[in-house]
Design a protein around this motif. Structure first.
Motif, PDB file in Angstrom:
ATOM      1  N   GLU A  60     -36.206 -55.068 -21.517  1.00  0.00           N
ATOM      2  CA  GLU A  60     -35.631 -55.303 -22.710  1.00  0.00           C
ATOM      3  C   GLU A  60     -34.505 -54.243 -23.255  1.00  0.00           C
ATOM      4  O   GLU A  60     -33.771 -54.601 -23.845  1.00  0.00           O
ATOM      5  N   LYS A  61     -34.902 -53.114 -22.608  1.00  0.00           N
ATOM      6  CA  LYS A  61     -33.749 -52.006 -23.012  1.00  0.00           C
ATOM      7  C   LYS A  61     -32.415 -52.248 -22.335  1.00  0.00           C
ATOM      8  O   LYS A  61     -31.356 -52.123 -23.238  1.00  0.00           O
ATOM      9  N   ASN A  62     -32.506 -52.815 -21.337  1.00  0.00           N
ATOM     10  CA  ASN A  62     -31.370 -52.977 -20.372  1.00  0.00           C
ATOM     11  C   ASN A  62     -30.691 -54.387 -20.658  1.00  0.00           C
ATOM     12  O   ASN A  62     -29.457 -54.853 -20.221  1.00  0.00           O
ATOM     13  N   ARG A  63     -31.504 -55.329 -21.244  1.00  0.00           N
ATOM     14  CA  ARG A  63     -31.109 -56.859 -21.459  1.00  0.00           C
ATOM     15  C   ARG A  63     -29.825 -56.790 -22.517  1.00  0.00           C
ATOM     16  O   ARG A  63     -29.649 -56.229 -23.399  1.00  0.00           O
ATOM     17  N   LYS A  64     -28.808 -57.852 -21.866  1.00  0.00           N
ATOM     18  CA  LYS A  64     -27.505 -57.985 -22.622  1.00  0.00           C
ATOM     19  C   LYS A  64     -28.187 -59.197 -23.768  1.00  0.00           C
ATOM     20  O   LYS A  64     -28.657 -60.224 -23.152  1.00  0.00           O
ATOM     21  N   LYS A  65     -28.017 -58.843 -24.865  1.00  0.00           N
ATOM     22  CA  LYS A  65     -28.186 -59.826 -25.874  1.00  0.00           C
ATOM     23  C   LYS A  65     -26.871 -60.579 -26.290  1.00  0.00           C
ATOM     24  O   LYS A  65     -25.926 -60.141 -26.265  1.00  0.00           O
ATOM     25  N   LYS A  66     -27.028 -61.889 -27.167  1.00  0.00           N
ATOM     26  CA  LYS A  66     -25.911 -62.420 -27.543  1.00  0.00           C
ATOM     27  C   LYS A  66     -25.105 -61.700 -28.516  1.00  0.00           C
ATOM     28  O   LYS A  66     -24.084 -61.963 -28.689  1.00  0.00           O
ATOM     29  N   ASP A  67     -25.859 -60.833 -29.328  1.00  0.00           N
ATOM     30  CA  ASP A  67     -25.128 -59.929 -30.241  1.00  0.00           C
ATOM     31  C   ASP A  67     -24.508 -58.862 -29.903  1.00  0.00           C
ATOM     32  O   ASP A  67     -23.812 -58.160 -30.468  1.00  0.00           O
ATOM     33  N   ASP A  68     -24.686 -58.504 -28.490  1.00  0.00           N
ATOM     34  CA  ASP A  68     -23.986 -57.235 -27.775  1.00  0.00           C
ATOM     35  C   ASP A  68     -22.486 -57.654 -27.706  1.00  0.00           C
ATOM     36  O   ASP A  68     -22.266 -58.786 -27.455  1.00  0.00           O
ATOM     37  N   PRO A  69     -21.656 -56.800 -27.934  1.00  0.00           N
ATOM     38  CA  PRO A  69     -20.371 -56.617 -27.823  1.00  0.00           C
ATOM     39  C   PRO A  69     -19.753 -56.945 -26.463  1.00  0.00           C
ATOM     40  O   PRO A  69     -18.702 -57.729 -26.436  1.00  0.00           O
TER      41      PRO A  69
END
Length: 187
Positions: A149-158
């Motif tokens: 979860e810490k390393n996962r890229k989320k849709k909101d990440d730039p």
């Protein structure tokens, strides 16, 4: 102050009403730490509606150097007085804080306790997890989930990219494995 009376209910004092309104309000945890004397978990949080940063000190009671950190952390997180405030704090983090407190009660220095917690939080890729008992396996899985979860890229990440295509170089000779070698039989 006047007590409020609702239909058919006993009077409610305004201080009680304010307290329940505050705990119902959503809090965003900013920092979480521990104090050794007296043993307490300290939470720095912000109320969603306000920009004001607040501090909450939650005493850790009935905890000794022989206590189970996971049970103590779970009890603190599920305590009705602190539950609304600790919603944004992971159980894993509370367990780490209790481990530091346990190390202090055993007479270990802060550096020794931190090193011990760090060793417990590190997963050895060469370790055979088939040989672990259920409790240790669940602990390792929760560490891996937290790291994911810490390393996962989320849709909101730039730097989030939806469809990533990678070309692998074909210059080198491909190695074949025993399981994918074609046999004389055709299916």
């Amino acid at each position: 102050m006047r007590a409020l009376k609702l239909l058919g209910t006993p009077p409610i004092k305004p201080s009680t009403l304010q307290l329940s309104a505050r705990t119902a309000m959503a809090c965003v945890a900013k920092k979480c730490g521990i104090r050794f004397k007296p043993p307490s978990v300290i939470l720095i949080y912000e109320e969603k509606d306000k920009e004001k940063t607040r501090q909450r000190i939650m005493p850790v009671r009935n905890f000794s150097k022989f206590s189970d950190c996971s049970i103590a952390a779970e009890q603190l997180k599920n305590n009705p007085r602190h539950k609304a405030y600790l919603e944004g704090v992971s159980l894993r983090q509370l367990e780490k804080l209790h481990s530091l407190l346990k190390g202090h009660l055993r007479g270990e220095s802060l550096a020794e306790s931190l090193e011990k917690v760090q060793r417990e939080e590190t997963i050895d890729p060469e370790e055979d997890m088939n040989k672990l008992d259920d409790k240790e396996l669940a602990k390792r899985k929760s560490i891996m989930d937290e790291l994911f979860e810490k390393n996962r890229k989320k849709k909101d990440d730039p730097d989030f990219v939806y469809d990533v295509e990678v070309e692998f170089p074909q210059d080198e000779q491909l190695e074949s494995c025993g399981w994918d070698v074609e046999s004389g039989e055709e299916v």
